[in-house]
Each structure stands twice: as C-alpha cells, then as structure tokens.
Design a protein around this motif. Structure first.
Motif, short mmCIF file in Angstrom:
data_model
loop_
_atom_site.label_atom_id
_atom_site.label_comp_id
_atom_site.label_asym_id
_atom_site.label_seq_id
_atom_site.Cartn_x
_atom_site.Cartn_y
_atom_site.Cartn_z
N GLU A 309 -7.75 -0.99 2.49
CA GLU A 309 -6.65 -0.20 3.03
C GLU A 309 -5.86 0.43 1.89
N GLY A 310 -5.23 1.58 2.18
CA GLY A 310 -4.42 2.27 1.19
C GLY A 310 -4.63 3.76 1.15
N ILE A 311 -5.77 4.23 1.65
CA ILE A 311 -6.04 5.67 1.58
C ILE A 311 -5.04 6.47 2.41
N ASN A 312 -4.57 5.94 3.52
CA ASN A 312 -3.59 6.67 4.33
C ASN A 312 -2.25 6.80 3.62
N ASP A 313 -1.84 5.74 2.92
CA ASP A 313 -0.60 5.82 2.15
C ASP A 313 -0.69 6.91 1.09
N ILE A 314 -1.82 6.96 0.40
CA ILE A 314 -2.02 7.95 -0.67
C ILE A 314 -2.10 9.36 -0.09
N HIS A 315 -2.91 9.52 0.95
CA HIS A 315 -3.15 10.85 1.51
C HIS A 315 -1.91 11.41 2.18
N HIS A 316 -1.24 10.62 3.01
CA HIS A 316 -0.08 11.11 3.74
C HIS A 316 1.08 11.45 2.81
N SER A 317 1.19 10.75 1.70
CA SER A 317 2.29 10.99 0.77
C SER A 317 1.97 12.10 -0.21
N ALA A 318 0.75 12.64 -0.13
CA ALA A 318 0.31 13.68 -1.08
C ALA A 318 0.52 13.21 -2.53
N GLY A 319 0.28 11.92 -2.74
CA GLY A 319 0.34 11.37 -4.09
C GLY A 319 1.68 10.87 -4.53
N SER A 320 2.72 10.93 -3.66
CA SER A 320 4.05 10.47 -4.09
C SER A 320 4.18 8.96 -4.06
N VAL A 321 3.34 8.27 -3.30
CA VAL A 321 3.32 6.81 -3.34
C VAL A 321 2.71 6.37 -4.66
N GLU A 322 3.36 5.45 -5.33
CA GLU A 322 2.88 4.99 -6.63
C GLU A 322 1.88 3.85 -6.46
N SER A 323 0.93 3.76 -7.37
CA SER A 323 -0.11 2.74 -7.27
C SER A 323 0.49 1.34 -7.29
N HIS A 324 1.58 1.13 -8.06
CA HIS A 324 2.15 -0.22 -8.15
C HIS A 324 2.74 -0.65 -6.80
N GLU A 325 3.16 0.31 -5.96
CA GLU A 325 3.68 -0.04 -4.64
C GLU A 325 2.56 -0.61 -3.77
N LEU A 326 1.40 0.01 -3.81
CA LEU A 326 0.25 -0.48 -3.04
C LEU A 326 -0.21 -1.82 -3.58
N ILE A 327 -0.26 -1.95 -4.88
CA ILE A 327 -0.69 -3.21 -5.49
C ILE A 327 0.26 -4.35 -5.09
N GLY A 328 1.56 -4.05 -4.99
CA GLY A 328 2.51 -5.07 -4.57
C GLY A 328 2.20 -5.61 -3.18
N VAL A 329 1.76 -4.73 -2.25
CA VAL A 329 1.39 -5.20 -0.92
C VAL A 329 0.12 -6.05 -0.99
N TYR A 330 -0.87 -5.61 -1.77
CA TYR A 330 -2.08 -6.43 -1.93
C TYR A 330 -1.71 -7.83 -2.40
N GLU A 331 -0.82 -7.92 -3.37
CA GLU A 331 -0.46 -9.23 -3.91
C GLU A 331 0.20 -10.10 -2.85
N GLN A 332 1.03 -9.50 -2.01
CA GLN A 332 1.63 -10.25 -0.93
C GLN A 332 0.58 -10.74 0.07
N LEU A 333 -0.34 -9.88 0.43
CA LEU A 333 -1.39 -10.26 1.38
C LEU A 333 -2.27 -11.36 0.82
N ILE A 334 -2.62 -11.25 -0.45
CA ILE A 334 -3.44 -12.28 -1.09
C ILE A 334 -2.71 -13.63 -1.09
N ALA A 335 -1.42 -13.61 -1.44
CA ALA A 335 -0.65 -14.85 -1.49
C ALA A 335 -0.57 -15.51 -0.12
N ARG A 336 -0.35 -14.72 0.93
CA ARG A 336 -0.23 -15.29 2.27
C ARG A 336 -1.57 -15.83 2.76
N ALA A 337 -2.64 -15.12 2.45
CA ALA A 337 -3.96 -15.61 2.84
C ALA A 337 -4.29 -16.91 2.11
#
Length: 428
Positions: A309-337
């Motif tokens: 997951e993440g392509i919609n965040d990148i595409h819809h924002s036309a690149g304004s979403v920063e990679s570290h923001e997406l990585i932060g969500v991955y880290e949260q999901l990994i920790a909870r799992a």
C-alpha cells in the motif's frame, strides 16, 4: 490505485475465532469504541496460530468493508434475497459465515441464510436446491445484526473442498437501511424477490459485482493458519477477469494448495480499491492504520500479513506526500502486528509512470519508500512486486505486457507475475 468499481460490495471483518455467541462480544466492543470492533480473545488467538496437523478454525475467505455510496441499492433492501459467490482458499469439514453491519445505522434483520457448494459454471445464480444448507445463529434461522457490529453463524458440519466456490443466499425481510459494502467483488452478485434462499436461481437477476452484508468464511481444517493480503485496488484485483478469481492473492492461494495439507494456509484478501495509508478515502475506506484491527487482527488464525500500500497516497498528492510519512505508517503497522505475534511481509510499490498525476516528485517518493522496504530490515521478509512487473528498459513504468492501459493496475498476467514473486516459505 484510485479506481473505484462500478458496483458496491459489503464485507464483514469479525474474526470468528471465538464461539458462536460471538455477536454478544461485538456488542460489548461497540459499547467500548466506535472505531474498532475486537473480541477480548482475539490478541491471544493471533499469538498462537494453529500448528500444522491440528484441526483448527482458520479464515478461508474474507474481504474488507467500507461505507456505501448514495445509490438507492446501497441504502435499501426490503424482502429480497441476495445471492453472492465466494471463492474459498482452503476447505475443511466445518464452516461458518460472518455477516456485517459495521457501517449500518440501524439493526439489520436477517430472515434466512443458506449455503451450497457451486455445482455449475461461474457467473450464474443457479444452484441445486437439494444441496442448500440452512445456517443458524445461536440455533435460530433468523437473527438481527446490531448497527456497527459483525455477526458469526453457528458452525455447520459439511465438507467444503479446497479451491471451491460457495453460493451464499441471504434473505433480508425488512428494510435494511444503509449497507456495509466492498466495492470490488470481481464476482457477479444476484438479487431475487422474497425469500429465495433455497431457490434454484430462475428468479434472480444480476445487480453488478458488489457484495453486501457478507464478511467472511472460516473453515475447520488441518492447516498452518491463514495469511492476510492487505492493500488497495491492486490487491483487490480491480482489473482482473470477472468471476475468474485471478487476483494475485488467489494465485498465491493456488500455489499454497500444492503443499501438503497441514502446511496449507488460508488466504484472506483485505484489499480496498482507492485505500490509502495516511488519509480516509471515503468510499475507499478508512486509512490503513484505522482498519488494521478489523481487517487483520480480527481475522481468524492469522500468522502473516503481506502489506502492499502507498501508491494512492503518492499519486493523489502528486508527490507532495513525503516518503518518511508513509514509512512512519509502515512502522506503526509492523509494531502492531508484531505485538500480536503476526509476521509482516513488505511489498514494494509498483510503477505508475503514465498515470494522470504522475510526476518526478511522486516517483522519487516511490523509489525512496521501496529502498527503505528492501534495505531497512524492518519487515520480516520482502516481496519485490516492483521488480516483478516493471519494464526492465523503463523501470518507472509497468511492463507493457502487464499493463491494463491505465499504467497503474496490472492485468491478469501482471497479477500472476506478482503472485510468483511471493516466496511461499516467507508466509510461515
């Protein structure tokens, strides 16, 4: 990606790993929180998935759920029967259904439910009425699912085969109000007047590919547990062939079924078209972190999740979403799992050059996220979907043979290539 299907589908996300009185626990959960519905036993159950060779409940089919759109058919069924087909991954000697009213605003009366293995060709409502098995809820043929809740049926002793279709018919005797929906069923749904749960099929008409009020199927079987494929429309298979079960998790399920029986895994598809990591996508569902509990932790017998997951965040924002923001969500999901004892396999984000909002900033974000997925060591394993479907001569694009034409969604051949990239041993 962002593509929303033409029709609407509903799915429930309850785990179904407790007793048939599970609905009671969901009422307690609803009282405690309106966001997440979890049974008290779900965390400990996930920390101890079935051991190979044990006969246990595992998820065999599931789908994520979203609110409905504003079309009349998503707001109101009344004295009608929905007939929907689900494709099981693993089979077993017992099964049970999960219904959903998660996004409903009023109690959902259910008059009757029957299930029968599909005997004929796909894409039709036809069944052999003599094989229709009635389902019960706390011993009764009818039930009412409270608003905001998910409901589980009593178990039925019936052999269901691996890699088979179940035809599920649900009579809705009273006005349902707003439906809980999954938007990309990729399987034809049918509707008939009155209680046609045991009807052969002649009174049914197609109403598109949406699913309604149906969340999942658990089976009791000798297996190693189940794996959830969590993502957006690419996981959901929006461009796969209708009624053919060619989503990439379906193809992985076929590979898993070639293993000895105790080493099989149930495959659960938690893809949602238009879903995002960071923001609510409306008809595309809550952001990944908000739906993680219901769509992963509350599933039955889960030992691994594959995250793409993440392509919609990148595409819809036309690149304004920063990679570290997406990585932060991955880290949260990994920790909870990991807290729940679940492995996480990270999938690299597939190419999208040629899509409407593609730009250099978005491509830079995609590559940065993919580098982190591959190199950080944060995931238990990595599957390189990007490498599997990109054009070797132009790696920011899908390979032409895998491109549906929108430059985002892989076709059946591309989805099969993604499935081949999954290392089966990393799912255990």
């Amino acid at each position: 990606m962002t593509k929303l299907p033409r029709s609407v589908v509903s799915h429930n996300t309850g785990s179904g790993r407790t007793t048939p009185r599970r609905g009671f626990w969901y009422l307690l959960a609803v009282a405690a929180t309106t966001l997440l519905l979890v049974t008290p036993s779900s965390a400990s159950d996930h920390r101890h998935p079935p051991h190979a060779g044990d006969s246990e409940w595992v998820g065999s089919w599931a789908a994520a759920v979203t609110p409905p759109d504003n079309r009349p058919e998503t707001q109101h069924f009344h004295d009608q029967t929905l007939r929907q087909v689900v494709h099981l991954s693993v089979g077993g000697d017992r099964f049970r259904l999960r219904l959903t009213n998660v996004h409903g605003t009023k109690p959902l009366p259910v008059g009757a439910v029957t299930v029968t293995p599909r005997r004929g060709g796909r894409g039709t409502p036809n069944i052999d009425p003599t094989t229709a098995v009635p389902m019960t809820f706390d011993g009764r043929s009818s039930t009412t699912v409270p608003a905001g809740a998910e409901w589980i049926s009593d178990p039925v002793e019936l052999d269901v085969a691996d890699n088979s279709d179940l035809v599920i018919s649900v009579h809705l005797p009273e006005s349902t109000g707003r439906a809980s929906v999954h938007y990309e069923g990729r399987s034809t749904t049918f509707l008939a007047p009155g209680d046609a749960t045991s009807g052969s099929g002649e009174n049914y008409e197609s109403i598109g590919t949406a699913r309604y009020f149906l969340d999942g199927v658990d089976v009791r079987t000798d297996s190693a547990g189940s794996v959830v494929f969590f993502g957006d429309s690419i996981t959901d298979g929006v461009s796969s062939t209708l009624d053919a079960n060619h989503r990439y998790p379906d193809v992985v399920a076929d590979r898993l079924l070639k293993r000895p029986e105790p080493r099989e895994l149930g495959v659960l598809n938690a893809g949602l078209s238009a879903n995002r990591l960071l923001t609510d996508a409306g008809l595309g569902g809550e952001p990944a972190i908000a739906r993680f509990e219901r769509d992963i932790l509350s599933q039955t017998g889960v030992r691994t999740v594959v995250l793409l997951e993440g392509i919609n965040d990148i595409h819809h924002s036309a690149g304004s979403v920063e990679s570290h923001e997406l990585i932060g969500v991955y880290e949260q999901l990994i920790a909870r799992a990991h807290e729940a004892g679940i492995r996480v396999v990270g999938g690299t984000i597939t190419p999208f050059e040629g899509a409407p909002r593609y730009n250099a900033a978005g491509e830079s974000d995609r590559r940065a996220v993919n580098e982190w997925i591959r190199e950080s060591g944060a995931f238990d394993a990595v599957v390189d979907f990007d490498a599997a479907v990109r054009d070797p001569g132009h790696p920011s694009r899908l390979a032409p043979r895998y491109d549906t034409g929108d430059h985002v969604h892989p076709n059946d051949a591309g989805l099969a290539a993604m499935a081949r990239a999954v290392e089966i041993r990393e799912l255990y």
